[in-house]
Design a protein around this motif. Sequence first.
Motif, PDB file in Angstrom:
ATOM      1  N   LEU A   1       0.826  -1.137  -0.017  1.00  0.00           N
ATOM      2  CA  LEU A   1       0.157  -0.013  -0.001  1.00  0.00           C
ATOM      3  C   LEU A   1       0.615   1.171  -0.082  1.00  0.00           C
ATOM      4  N   PHE A   2       1.898   1.284   0.785  1.00  0.00           N
ATOM      5  CA  PHE A   2       2.943   2.133   0.775  1.00  0.00           C
ATOM      6  C   PHE A   2       3.543   2.474  -0.500  1.00  0.00           C
ATOM      7  N   ALA A   3       3.879   1.369  -1.429  1.00  0.00           N
ATOM      8  CA  ALA A   3       4.327   1.428  -2.632  1.00  0.00           C
ATOM      9  C   ALA A   3       3.364   2.033  -3.579  1.00  0.00           C
ATOM     10  N   ALA A   4       1.962   1.819  -3.604  1.00  0.00           N
ATOM     11  CA  ALA A   4       0.929   2.251  -4.408  1.00  0.00           C
ATOM     12  C   ALA A   4       0.809   3.693  -4.024  1.00  0.00           C
ATOM     13  N   ALA A   5       0.964   4.245  -2.794  1.00  0.00           N
ATOM     14  CA  ALA A   5       0.914   5.687  -2.278  1.00  0.00           C
ATOM     15  C   ALA A   5       1.916   6.185  -3.065  1.00  0.00           C
ATOM     16  N   LEU A   6       3.008   5.701  -3.013  1.00  0.00           N
ATOM     17  CA  LEU A   6       4.266   6.362  -3.519  1.00  0.00           C
ATOM     18  C   LEU A   6       4.053   6.766  -5.107  1.00  0.00           C
ATOM     19  N   ALA A   7       3.520   5.424  -5.873  1.00  0.00           N
ATOM     20  CA  ALA A   7       3.232   6.004  -7.369  1.00  0.00           C
ATOM     21  C   ALA A   7       2.379   7.060  -7.345  1.00  0.00           C
ATOM     22  N   ILE A   8       1.155   7.033  -6.617  1.00  0.00           N
ATOM     23  CA  ILE A   8       0.326   8.269  -6.738  1.00  0.00           C
ATOM     24  C   ILE A   8       0.782   9.458  -6.298  1.00  0.00           C
ATOM     25  N   ALA A   9       1.848   9.549  -5.331  1.00  0.00           N
ATOM     26  CA  ALA A   9       2.176  10.822  -5.100  1.00  0.00           C
ATOM     27  C   ALA A   9       3.212  11.287  -6.227  1.00  0.00           C
ATOM     28  N   VAL A  10       3.853  10.517  -6.729  1.00  0.00           N
ATOM     29  CA  VAL A  10       4.804  10.820  -7.907  1.00  0.00           C
ATOM     30  C   VAL A  10       4.153  11.188  -9.098  1.00  0.00           C
ATOM     31  N   ALA A  11       3.127  10.453  -9.385  1.00  0.00           N
ATOM     32  CA  ALA A  11       2.350  10.627 -10.677  1.00  0.00           C
ATOM     33  C   ALA A  11       1.577  11.865 -10.392  1.00  0.00           C
ATOM     34  N   ALA A  12       0.955  12.128  -9.273  1.00  0.00           N
ATOM     35  CA  ALA A  12       0.125  13.449  -9.252  1.00  0.00           C
ATOM     36  C   ALA A  12       0.940  14.839  -8.328  1.00  0.00           C
ATOM     37  N   SER A  13       1.989  14.602  -8.387  1.00  0.00           N
ATOM     38  CA  SER A  13       2.764  15.664  -7.657  1.00  0.00           C
ATOM     39  C   SER A  13       2.400  17.073  -8.345  1.00  0.00           C
ATOM     40  N   PRO A  14       1.978  17.990  -7.473  1.00  0.00           N
ATOM     41  CA  PRO A  14       2.403  18.053  -6.032  1.00  0.00           C
ATOM     42  C   PRO A  14       1.474  17.692  -5.143  1.00  0.00           C
ATOM     43  N   ASP A  15       0.165  17.255  -5.619  1.00  0.00           N
ATOM     44  CA  ASP A  15      -1.124  16.909  -4.773  1.00  0.00           C
ATOM     45  C   ASP A  15      -1.340  15.593  -4.445  1.00  0.00           C
TER      46      ASP A  15
END
Length: 221
Positions: free
Chosen positions: A169-183
């Motif tokens: 789940l952290f890895a998925a959250a990281l992928a989202i955070a990078v793709a949707a940066s800065p939000d």
Amino acid sequence: MADHSGARPFRTERFKAFVDAVVAIAMTLLILPLMESVSDAASGHIGTADFLAEHSGQLLSFGLSFVLIATFWMGHHRQYRDVEWITGPLLWINVAWMATIVWLPVPTAMIGQMDADPLQAVVYIGTLIMTQVTTLAGWLYLGRHPELTTALPQTIRAGVVGDLAAILLFAAALAIAVAASPDGYWGLLLLLLSDPMSRLLNRLFRQRAPEQPPPPAPLTT
């Protein structure tokens, strides 16, 4: 008590007290950037409402990291509650765990005071992943050395599965955070799915586990 890994194991009292102290210091460090911001606001005669609006990012990052560190500490307490002996390798696993906890205030301050970018998300959520990885390493070590703990094998397996679920789940959250940066930090809400993910992994592991052969029939005369 038998010798483990070439070194004499020791009791856990001082180890647990040291971990608690490190966690308490790390949680305290989270507030320091906000204390400095309050001093700057006072010098600039900024009102309370303006301060809260201007430093909302710092407040949110502080709250998020405080809750995460508290959650990690509670998990660590449950993990080592039944551990009676600590060996050298297990101690170094926990030193690595503490390093991630002590480091977390740094990316927390970055989130609160710097412009968001993908690398910032990698540093922050990557730290959380490493905390979980070191927790998983502790469970795996205890699984291979059950003589160190009174925890049941089912408890250790549940810990392993729970940590694997959190890492995914952290890895998925990281992928989202990078793709949707800065939000993209909202991706951390995926952690609310930890229990369903753990149940899913448990089912998958049970399906892949080889079936136990039936016990032999008793001999008759």
